[in-house]
Design an enzyme around this catalytic site. Structure first.
Site, PDB file in Angstrom:
ATOM      1  N   SER A 184       0.773  -1.155  -0.071  1.00 13.96           N
ATOM      2  CA  SER A 184      -0.011   0.066  -0.027  1.00 13.96           C
ATOM      3  C   SER A 184       0.905   1.328   0.026  1.00 13.96           C
ATOM      4  O   SER A 184       1.747   1.359  -0.927  1.00 13.96           O
ATOM      5  CB  SER A 184      -1.141  -0.198   1.194  1.00 13.96           C
ATOM      6  OG  SER A 184      -1.781   0.868   1.151  1.00 13.96           O
ATOM      7  N   ASP A 242      -8.877  -5.173  -5.872  1.00 14.26           N
ATOM      8  CA  ASP A 242      -8.402  -4.113  -5.082  1.00 14.26           C
ATOM      9  C   ASP A 242      -8.312  -2.642  -5.757  1.00 14.26           C
ATOM     10  O   ASP A 242      -7.682  -2.618  -6.910  1.00 14.26           O
ATOM     11  CB  ASP A 242      -6.816  -4.470  -4.670  1.00 14.26           C
ATOM     12  CG  ASP A 242      -6.112  -3.387  -3.789  1.00 14.26           C
ATOM     13  OD1 ASP A 242      -6.654  -2.475  -3.409  1.00 14.26           O
ATOM     14  OD2 ASP A 242      -4.845  -3.515  -3.724  1.00 14.26           O
ATOM     15  N   HIS A 300      -7.558  -5.707  -1.061  1.00 18.00           N
ATOM     16  CA  HIS A 300      -6.310  -4.751  -0.865  1.00 18.00           C
ATOM     17  C   HIS A 300      -5.433  -5.334   0.406  1.00 18.00           C
ATOM     18  O   HIS A 300      -4.176  -5.563   0.342  1.00 18.00           O
ATOM     19  CB  HIS A 300      -6.627  -3.481  -0.375  1.00 18.00           C
ATOM     20  CG  HIS A 300      -5.260  -2.593  -0.261  1.00 18.00           C
ATOM     21  ND1 HIS A 300      -4.398  -2.282  -1.265  1.00 18.00           N
ATOM     22  CD2 HIS A 300      -5.036  -1.625   0.579  1.00 18.00           C
ATOM     23  CE1 HIS A 300      -3.409  -1.612  -0.932  1.00 18.00           C
ATOM     24  NE2 HIS A 300      -3.662  -1.008   0.332  1.00 18.00           N
TER      25      HIS A 300
END
Length: 317
Positions: A184, A242, A300
């Site tokens: 991320s 995601d 995610h």
């Protein structure tokens, strides 16, 4: 929710593509090349250890330094020597530098956005493009290379420490390999780290970068700069629907570098069952082609493969 800024930008990108009615394949930097399948065994052998180090980056500095962070540390085995660990789980996301005796490499791992910490979310929200630091990256002196403002600010808070830690570790261990990883926001910082380390360490040290759930980090010139610096040594792994890899949106100038490996399906045991290698910077058959109507924040976090997920819940210590 931690990624409201990401979801908002995803929606903006969807609206913009509808209004302008431009076919996705007409945009520069997009390809429709058919992806090539990669086996689950290859995914595990090539990217599994980086994923495990990325998962550990969500643990506290004390747990990482002592290498007592429960299952995430246990999965990597004994003998990991942590050279440096830092961060405050907010404006300075957690990170560490370690020696991995299994691969005889120095590992740099960065934490991603933690939903419980608003300071981390603000880092993600500063999405305007700004000039890449030309003092740190001389190739950016003409001003054409632009990056995500929040990502660059976050990168700068740890860049000097990371570089010093890696140089110290290389000297102490005499190894010649560096692995950079993150998830991320941590993936965005790791990508900038990798470019910095590649230019600072010289050709005698190999730098391999494997990141997960990478958001777009800059403009076309940045994507090209990353490709030129890292080439095939960069792998960015995206997971199913995601939304994070699709933001910030391309219509405001953002572009991914090459190197995407896209997970299309994961079974109930957390094993990836359909994984493809995606040609080009933005491949409409991979994350670039995801629909805004099918986005999944759980995708995610994971699992990505080998039942590996990211976030504080995956590393409670």
């Amino acid at each position: 929710m931690a990624h409201l800024s990401f979801l908002f930008l995803t929606l903006l990108g969807h609206i913009a593509s509808t209004v302008y009615a431009a076919p996705i394949t007409s945009r520069a930097g997009t390809t429709a090349t058919t992806p090539v399948s990669i086996s689950a065994a290859d995914v595990s052998s090539k990217f599994g250890r980086a994923a495990e180090f990325s998962r550990v980056s969500y643990c506290s500095s004390a747990a990482v330094t002592s290498w007592k962070c429960g299952p995430p540390c246990d999965s990597l085995g004994k003998g990991i020597e942590v050279i440096q660990a830092g961060g405050d789980d907010g404006l300075v996301p957690m990170y560490f530098v370690a020696h991995d005796p299994v691969t005889q490499s120095i590992v740099v791992a960065h934490q991603g956005t933690e939903p419980s910490n608003i300071l981390s979310i603000l880092n993600d929200a500063q999405f305007l493009l700004t000039g890449l630091n030309s003092t740190r990256f001389p190739a950016a002196k003409d001003g054409s290379i632009k990056v995500h403002s929040g990502f660059q600010k976050t990168f700068e808070r740890t860049a000097d420490g990371v570089l010093a830690g890696v140089q110290k570790a290389l000297k102490a261990t005499n190894v010649k390999k560096v692995v950079v990883t993150g998830h991320s926001l941590g993936a965005a910082i790791a990508t900038m780290d990798a470019v910095m380390l590649k230019q600072a360490l010289g050709s005698s040290v190999s730098v391999t970068t494997t990141v997960f759930g990478l958001p777009r980090g800059g403009n076309q010139a940045w994507a090209d700069f990353v490709d030129a610096a890292l080439g095939s040594t960069l792998t960015r792994i995206s997971n199913q629907n995601d939304p994070v890899p699709t933001v910030p949106p391309r219509f405001i100038g953002f572009q991914h570098p090459q190197g995407e490996v896209h997970i299309k399906a994961v079974d109930a045991k957390g094993a990836a069952t359909d994984v493809v290698v995606c040609a080009g910077q933005e491949n409409e058959n991979c994350s670039e082609g995801n629909s805004v109507l099918k986005t999944s924040i759980p995708n995610h976090l994971g699992p990505y493969f080998d039942n590996i997920s990211f976030g504080g819940a995956s590393c409670p210590l």
